[in-house]
Structures are given as C-alpha cells and as structure tokens.
Motif scaffolding. Structure first.
Motif, mmCIF file in Angstrom:
data_model
loop_
_atom_site.group_PDB
_atom_site.id
_atom_site.type_symbol
_atom_site.label_atom_id
_atom_site.label_comp_id
_atom_site.label_asym_id
_atom_site.label_seq_id
_atom_site.Cartn_x
_atom_site.Cartn_y
_atom_site.Cartn_z
ATOM 1 N N UNK A 21 0.823 -1.205 0.000
ATOM 2 C CA UNK A 21 0.000 0.000 0.000
ATOM 3 C C UNK A 21 0.858 1.257 0.000
ATOM 4 N N UNK A 22 2.034 1.179 0.602
ATOM 5 C CA UNK A 22 2.944 2.329 0.664
ATOM 6 C C UNK A 22 3.844 2.440 -0.561
ATOM 7 N N UNK A 23 3.737 1.470 -1.480
ATOM 8 C CA UNK A 23 4.458 1.618 -2.740
ATOM 9 C C UNK A 23 5.395 0.504 -3.118
ATOM 10 N N UNK A 24 5.489 -0.558 -2.336
ATOM 11 C CA UNK A 24 6.405 -1.648 -2.659
ATOM 12 C C UNK A 24 5.866 -2.503 -3.802
ATOM 13 N N UNK A 25 6.788 -3.051 -4.590
ATOM 14 C CA UNK A 25 6.452 -4.057 -5.595
ATOM 15 C C UNK A 25 6.804 -5.466 -5.145
ATOM 16 N N UNK A 26 7.591 -5.569 -4.066
ATOM 17 C CA UNK A 26 8.000 -6.869 -3.547
ATOM 18 C C UNK A 26 8.499 -6.642 -2.132
ATOM 19 N N UNK A 27 8.436 -7.684 -1.305
ATOM 20 C CA UNK A 27 8.842 -7.566 0.097
ATOM 21 C C UNK A 27 9.748 -8.734 0.456
ATOM 22 N N UNK A 28 10.530 -8.545 1.514
ATOM 23 C CA UNK A 28 11.457 -9.584 1.965
ATOM 24 C C UNK A 28 11.375 -9.748 3.472
ATOM 25 N N UNK A 29 11.368 -11.017 3.915
ATOM 26 C CA UNK A 29 11.401 -11.349 5.335
ATOM 27 C C UNK A 29 12.798 -11.804 5.715
#
Length: 393
Positions: free
Chosen positions: A312-320
């Motif tokens: 929602x804040x603008x990421x196209x992908x995330x990492x844990x």
C-alpha cells in the motif's frame, strides 16, 4: 514442535532454543533500539480501507518483478550466518525458495557457499554483495557470482561501518566465536543447540573458505562511492538491486545511474538508531521515482498484513529476514514452512477483508499513514496528501 501462529510465537520458541549470544545477535538492533521501535510503530499506524460486496473468492498473490513471475509477493532477505539458528538453515531456505518459486537472498557472509545455494534453490537465488576494504575483493565476488549463474545482484550500502548493537557486545558475540566463561555457560545451558552445532561443525563464512577470498566482518566499508557504483554497474551484466536506501535524492540518483530496483531498508534497524522509519521513506521514494520503477521493501515485517501495508505504501516486492531465522530455530524446516504458510494465509485473508483480488490494488486501499508521519517527525499532517480508497474493479 509447538505450533507457530504468529511471529511472536516463532520468536518466543527461538529464544527458548538458542543460546543468549545467538538470540541477541539475530534479534538485536542498533543503539537503544528506538529506530527499530519507531518503524514498527509506523507500520502499525498504517490503516487500510476495507470494501464490501466484492467477489473475492479468487485472489491472486502473484507479482512480476525484474522480468520474473512469482506466485508470492515476498522472498527471503539475505542474512549472514544463518546456520547459527540451526545447522543447515541456509539449505532449508534454499529448498523453500525452490519449492515456492520465490527469490532467496544469498548473503556475502552466508554459512553455505554461493554455488551450493543457487543449486539448491534451483536458480532462484540473488547474490547480496558487501563492499569491503578497497573493493578489489568485492569485484572478485561479483565475477564469481556471475560464473555461478546468478542473474540478480543485491548491492547493500547501509553498512559503511558495522553498527554497534549493545546486546551483541554484552554477550561477547564475535565471528569466529571466542569462548570465555560466559559463553561456555551460555552453551551449557542450551545443550540441544550446542550438541547439534558441535555435531555439524562450527558455522563459518563459507564464501571465504575458497582460496583467494577473504573477509573481515569488522573491516571498514566506508570507501564505497558513486565511482565504485559506476564500475560495478559496468561490470555486472545482470539486474542490479541497491539495498539500504531511505533517501529520496539517493533513490533518484541511483535510478538515473542504472540501478534496476531499489530496496528500501534500514537493515532491520541494526545499523543506525536515529534513522527514519523506512516504511515511511518507502512512500516518499515511490512518490519521487514514479509508479513504474521497481521498489522492494524489508525491515520490520512480521505478518501478511505487514506485506499488504508495504504494498500500500508503494512496494512491488517484500522480503522477510529475522522471522525466518526464528522459525528455523523454533522448529527447523517444519517451523519455516509453518511460518511461511501462515504469512501467505494472512495475506490472502487481508486481501479478502479489503475487498481486493490482487496485490496491484493495494495502494488504493491506503486509508491513513500521515498520522505515523507526524508522530515520527517526517511530515506535516495538515499538508500530507492522504490516498483515498479508489474504485474496486
């Protein structure tokens, strides 16, 4: 294995299993931990707007980034010395990447050699690079990664000097381990970890066991500059991701200098206690670079809802990162699978609750983030534009 129903469960079980020294290494943050806490608070302050009477029976979590299609919108952050969590942790992560078809970040200081990890991940591995010393050894690693078949390089720039993490210092954490009376007692009180580690051998920085490659974890990385970036861009034939960016001017310059993607991050809060919350920096950078430039996000993610917040804040992908190490420490490969299944289920449920069917719709659900910006001194809420819930397609 005790059930893992949340990040907190995994962390609690890992704390029970791991020696204090190792747990504090994984869990620790820079300084007093206020930077990490501020980012977690900022994440929690983000509110997404649900919609009703939308058919959400079919939901797609898949995304496409850097020319690759992934059926999940998150991957595995590069993490050094993962085998401290449990022997074979690196390989567990690589097998997970292969099974779920998600990218595995392979750290410069991984416990397993880069060649073995890209093989176990069935090619779904991205190599993370630290600049070190005068940079000559760094370029040797770049060439080695290319020869091993890596096609994405993650240049990490938020560690010009290794940050001070008091919990590590109090425990006497060093690599390799230096065993004194406190460490001996620590290991003795955690026999399952100690015996397993003894049986499999002490974790090492595996990429530097090959002749001609050396690395000192404490060595200065302060000489990296824009000239180095240009040299690296010229030398690396694949995609180049720059990790550790929270500055809008830096993001714009990196985009124009040839970066293929930027990973907004403060290294899990492990480097600079007074850094701004990266989840808020993500929004500012998205506004600056435009809608089409790829932005990735890590730092502070604990759940599927957090992934939705990042998108929602603008990421196209995330990492844990930490979450996966805690899951491995808590329950080995089964614990890791349980955590990832949980995050995936949480994310699917979040989409349903929001009345959305895919990840691309999440920016339209942003209801409020300016409260967090004001609380942390990063904007005037009277002038901060609030994204309104858009139409549901």
């Amino acid at each position: 294995m005790a059930a893992i129903h949340s990040y907190a469960d995994a962390r609690r079980l890992a704390r029970r299993h791991l020696p204090w020294m190792v747990f504090d290494y994984i869990d620790g943050a820079a300084g007093a931990g206020s930077g990490e806490a501020a980012n977690l608070a900022a994440l929690r302050d983000i509110r997404l707007q649900p919609r009703v009477l939308v058919d959400v029976s079919r939901r797609d979590l898949g995304v496409s980034v850097l020319g690759q299609d992934f059926r999940l919108p998150f991957g595995i952050s590069p993490m050094g010395m993962c085998n401290l969590a449990r022997p074979g942790a690196d390989l567990m992560l690589a097998r997970l990447a292969a099974r779920l078809r998600i990218p595995l970040g392979v750290s410069t200081v991984a416990s397993t050699a880069m060649e073995r990890l890209i093989e176990e991940a069935e090619g779904l591995a991205w190599f993370q690079l630290y600049f070190s010393g005068d940079g000559r050894g760094t370029m040797k690693l770049v060439d080695r990664a290319n020869e091993a078949g890596y096609r994405v390089l993650i240049l990490t720039l938020d560690v010009p000097e290794v940050g001070l993490r008091p919990r590590e210092l109090r425990r006497g954490f060093t690599m390799p381990f230096r065993i004194g009376p406190a460490q001996f007692l620590d290991f003795a009180l955690h026999p399952a970890w100690s015996l397993s580690t003894l049986a499999h051998g002490r974790p090492e920085m595996a990429n530097f066991q090959k002749p001609g490659f050396t690395f000192d974890r404490t060595e200065s990385r302060a000489r990296a500059d824009w000239d180095y970036f240009r040299q690296l861009r010229d030398r690396w034939p694949g995609k180049l991701v720059v990790k550790g960016v929270t500055s809008v001017p830096d993001a714009l310059r990196l985009r124009d200098a040839g970066a293929d993607a930027i990973q907004v991050s403060t290294h899990g809060g492990r480097q600079l206690d007074c850094a701004p919350p990266p989840i808020l920096a993500l929004r500012a950078i998205r506004d600056a670079v435009g809608a089409d430039f790829p932005l990735f996000y890590d730092t502070g993610l604990r759940s599927g809802e957090d992934v939705a917040r990042a998108f929602a804040m603008g990421a196209n992908f995330a990492f844990f990162g930490r979450a996966m190490q805690f899951a491995i420490a808590a329950g080995g490969e089964a614990g890791l699978s349980a955590l990832v299944d949980l995050v995936t289920r949480e994310l699917g449920l979040t989409l349903a609750q929001l009345g959305q069917t895919d990840m691309a719709a999440l920016p339209a659900t942003l209801h409020r983030a300016a409260t967090a910006e004001a609380r942390h001194g990063l904007g005037d809420p009277a002038h901060a534009p609030l994204s309104q819930p858009g139409p549901v397609s």
